[in-house]
Design a protein around this motif. Structure first.
Motif, PDB file in Angstrom:
ATOM      1  N   GLY A 176       0.819  -1.208   0.000  1.00  0.00           N
ATOM      2  CA  GLY A 176       0.000   0.000   0.000  1.00  0.00           C
ATOM      3  C   GLY A 176       0.850   1.254   0.000  1.00  0.00           C
ATOM      4  N   GLY A 177       1.964   1.217   0.752  1.00  0.00           N
ATOM      5  CA  GLY A 177       2.863   2.365   0.772  1.00  0.00           C
ATOM      6  C   GLY A 177       3.498   2.623  -0.572  1.00  0.00           C
ATOM      7  N   ILE A 178       3.862   1.561  -1.278  1.00  0.00           N
ATOM      8  CA  ILE A 178       4.477   1.712  -2.595  1.00  0.00           C
ATOM      9  C   ILE A 178       3.509   2.367  -3.573  1.00  0.00           C
ATOM     10  N   ARG A 179       2.240   1.969  -3.516  1.00  0.00           N
ATOM     11  CA  ARG A 179       1.243   2.576  -4.408  1.00  0.00           C
ATOM     12  C   ARG A 179       1.095   4.072  -4.109  1.00  0.00           C
ATOM     13  N   ALA A 180       1.088   4.408  -2.820  1.00  0.00           N
ATOM     14  CA  ALA A 180       0.968   5.824  -2.453  1.00  0.00           C
ATOM     15  C   ALA A 180       2.185   6.609  -2.921  1.00  0.00           C
ATOM     16  N   ILE A 181       3.376   6.031  -2.763  1.00  0.00           N
ATOM     17  CA  ILE A 181       4.603   6.701  -3.202  1.00  0.00           C
ATOM     18  C   ILE A 181       4.592   6.893  -4.719  1.00  0.00           C
ATOM     19  N   PHE A 182       4.098   5.890  -5.448  1.00  0.00           N
ATOM     20  CA  PHE A 182       4.035   6.000  -6.908  1.00  0.00           C
ATOM     21  C   PHE A 182       3.154   7.180  -7.321  1.00  0.00           C
ATOM     22  N   THR A 183       1.999   7.305  -6.665  1.00  0.00           N
ATOM     23  CA  THR A 183       1.091   8.410  -6.980  1.00  0.00           C
ATOM     24  C   THR A 183       1.727   9.760  -6.663  1.00  0.00           C
ATOM     25  N   LEU A 184       2.362   9.854  -5.504  1.00  0.00           N
ATOM     26  CA  LEU A 184       3.000  11.110  -5.105  1.00  0.00           C
ATOM     27  C   LEU A 184       4.189  11.444  -6.007  1.00  0.00           C
ATOM     28  N   THR A 185       4.929  10.407  -6.417  1.00  0.00           N
ATOM     29  CA  THR A 185       6.078  10.644  -7.291  1.00  0.00           C
ATOM     30  C   THR A 185       5.633  11.192  -8.641  1.00  0.00           C
ATOM     31  N   ARG A 186       4.545  10.644  -9.175  1.00  0.00           N
ATOM     32  CA  ARG A 186       4.036  11.156 -10.454  1.00  0.00           C
ATOM     33  C   ARG A 186       3.603  12.611 -10.314  1.00  0.00           C
ATOM     34  N   LYS A 187       2.929  12.932  -9.215  1.00  0.00           N
ATOM     35  CA  LYS A 187       2.511  14.322  -8.989  1.00  0.00           C
ATOM     36  C   LYS A 187       3.732  15.223  -8.857  1.00  0.00           C
ATOM     37  N   LEU A 188       4.762  14.724  -8.154  1.00  0.00           N
ATOM     38  CA  LEU A 188       5.991  15.502  -7.992  1.00  0.00           C
ATOM     39  C   LEU A 188       6.660  15.767  -9.330  1.00  0.00           C
ATOM     40  N   GLN A 189       6.669  14.779 -10.210  1.00  0.00           N
ATOM     41  CA  GLN A 189       7.278  14.965 -11.525  1.00  0.00           C
ATOM     42  C   GLN A 189       6.528  16.019 -12.329  1.00  0.00           C
ATOM     43  N   GLU A 190       5.204  16.040 -12.208  1.00  0.00           N
ATOM     44  CA  GLU A 190       4.426  17.054 -12.926  1.00  0.00           C
ATOM     45  C   GLU A 190       4.760  18.455 -12.411  1.00  0.00           C
ATOM     46  N   LEU A 191       4.898  18.581 -11.092  1.00  0.00           N
ATOM     47  CA  LEU A 191       5.235  19.887 -10.523  1.00  0.00           C
ATOM     48  C   LEU A 191       6.653  20.304 -10.908  1.00  0.00           C
ATOM     49  N   LEU A 192       7.588  19.341 -10.904  1.00  0.00           N
ATOM     50  CA  LEU A 192       8.956  19.650 -11.311  1.00  0.00           C
ATOM     51  C   LEU A 192       9.026  20.038 -12.786  1.00  0.00           C
ATOM     52  N   ALA A 193       8.175  19.422 -13.603  1.00  0.00           N
ATOM     53  CA  ALA A 193       8.141  19.777 -15.019  1.00  0.00           C
ATOM     54  C   ALA A 193       7.697  21.227 -15.194  1.00  0.00           C
ATOM     55  N   ASP A 194       6.683  21.644 -14.440  1.00  0.00           N
ATOM     56  CA  ASP A 194       6.230  23.045 -14.514  1.00  0.00           C
ATOM     57  C   ASP A 194       7.337  23.990 -14.058  1.00  0.00           C
ATOM     58  N   LEU A 195       8.037  23.598 -12.982  1.00  0.00           N
ATOM     59  CA  LEU A 195       9.116  24.441 -12.479  1.00  0.00           C
ATOM     60  C   LEU A 195      10.258  24.543 -13.490  1.00  0.00           C
ATOM     61  N   SER A 196      10.615  23.398 -14.089  1.00  0.00           N
ATOM     62  CA  SER A 196      11.678  23.396 -15.099  1.00  0.00           C
ATOM     63  C   SER A 196      11.299  24.253 -16.300  1.00  0.00           C
ATOM     64  N   GLU A 197      10.034  24.205 -16.687  1.00  0.00           N
ATOM     65  CA  GLU A 197       9.577  25.002 -17.819  1.00  0.00           C
ATOM     66  C   GLU A 197       9.716  26.496 -17.514  1.00  0.00           C
ATOM     67  N   GLN A 198       9.386  26.883 -16.295  1.00  0.00           N
ATOM     68  CA  GLN A 198       9.498  28.302 -15.925  1.00  0.00           C
ATOM     69  C   GLN A 198      10.980  28.729 -15.884  1.00  0.00           C
ATOM     70  N   VAL A 199      11.839  27.862 -15.363  1.00  0.00           N
ATOM     71  CA  VAL A 199      13.261  28.184 -15.296  1.00  0.00           C
ATOM     72  C   VAL A 199      13.851  28.337 -16.710  1.00  0.00           C
ATOM     73  N   LEU A 200      13.507  27.394 -17.602  1.00  0.00           N
ATOM     74  CA  LEU A 200      14.010  27.469 -18.975  1.00  0.00           C
ATOM     75  C   LEU A 200      13.486  28.724 -19.684  1.00  0.00           C
ATOM     76  N   ALA A 201      12.226  29.052 -19.424  1.00  0.00           N
ATOM     77  CA  ALA A 201      11.655  30.257 -20.029  1.00  0.00           C
ATOM     78  C   ALA A 201      12.384  31.507 -19.533  1.00  0.00           C
ATOM     79  N   SER A 202      12.774  31.503 -18.254  1.00  0.00           N
ATOM     80  CA  SER A 202      13.512  32.658 -17.701  1.00  0.00           C
ATOM     81  C   SER A 202      14.870  32.792 -18.367  1.00  0.00           C
ATOM     82  N   PHE A 203      15.575  31.632 -18.556  1.00  0.00           N
ATOM     83  CA  PHE A 203      16.868  31.678 -19.238  1.00  0.00           C
ATOM     84  C   PHE A 203      16.713  32.183 -20.672  1.00  0.00           C
ATOM     85  N   GLN A 204      15.690  31.710 -21.354  1.00  0.00           N
ATOM     86  CA  GLN A 204      15.490  32.127 -22.740  1.00  0.00           C
ATOM     87  C   GLN A 204      15.212  33.628 -22.830  1.00  0.00           C
TER      88      GLN A 204
END
Length: 204
Positions: A176-204
């Motif tokens: 059960g813990g692994i399933r919860a971690i998988f869900t949270l990890t996917r959400k974290l990746q989505e948030l990191l993707a948004d952050l990376s996009e903003q950082v790259l846009a700032s550099f550009q």
């Protein structure tokens, strides 16, 4: 599971000699860890039975040498298993970079730059942890349960069955813990993707 097996087949198995040496060290570590309490028991029995002091000292020296052996062999097992994990990470990064360079513009537009950078970086890091720490833990637990379970069963089958109950319950809870971690990890990746996009846009 197919992407996981592909990582093992194409990348991790290239360094099978490292893994083999590491697994042998893991076996040695667990074997010594199982034998130390048995030797300690023998030493205590010698003391209770009034054995010769030389025998007691010899038992203590044996335990000391075995403890030192655990330290050395355990360290070697980590080095031998974690090192190919670093190599696999390097190989994966080169393969992903080469693949991205060959993508057509229309293919690259399917993902934002931040999303691509975030997902590839996180996926490669997770792959390194899988072929390194994850592989070591699977083998280590299997060997430890086998050796320890054998010695425990030889001493007391009933006590061994009692000890197995929390292990089984813990394994079920971990699922059960692994399933919860998988869900949270996917959400974290989505948030990191948004952050990376903003950082790259700032550099550009």
């Amino acid at each position: 599971m197919e992407p996981i097996w592909r990582v093992y087949r194409q990348y991790a198995l290239t360094y099978w000699i490292w893994y083999l040496a590491g697994f042998l060290c893991l076996y040695g570590t667990n074997w010594l860890s199982v034998k130390i309490p048995l030797e300690l028991g023998k030493g205590i029995d010698l003391l209770e039975q009034g054995g010769a002091s030389s025998d007691v000292i010899a038992a203590a020296m044996t335990i000391g040498w075995m403890g030192l052996g655990v330290i050395v062999i355990r360290t070697l097992s980590r080095v031998l298993i974690f090192t190919p994990g670093r190599y696999v990470e390097h190989d994966l990064r080169r393969a992903v970079f080469d693949h991205v360079l060959k993508l057509q513009k229309v293919d690259r537009q399917a993902f934002s730059a931040g999303d691509m950078v975030s997902r590839t970086a996180n996926d490669i890091t997770i792959a390194r942890a899988l072929v390194g720490f994850g592989t070591m833990q699977v083998v280590n637990v299997a060997v430890a349960l086998g050796l320890t379970g054998h010695e425990m069963w030889r001493l007391s089958p009933k006590l061994t069955l009692y000890a197995a109950v929390p292990i089984v319950l813990g394994a079920l809870a971990m699922q059960g813990g692994i399933r919860a971690i998988f869900t949270l990890t996917r959400k974290l990746q989505e948030l990191l993707a948004d952050l990376s996009e903003q950082v790259l846009a700032s550099f550009q």
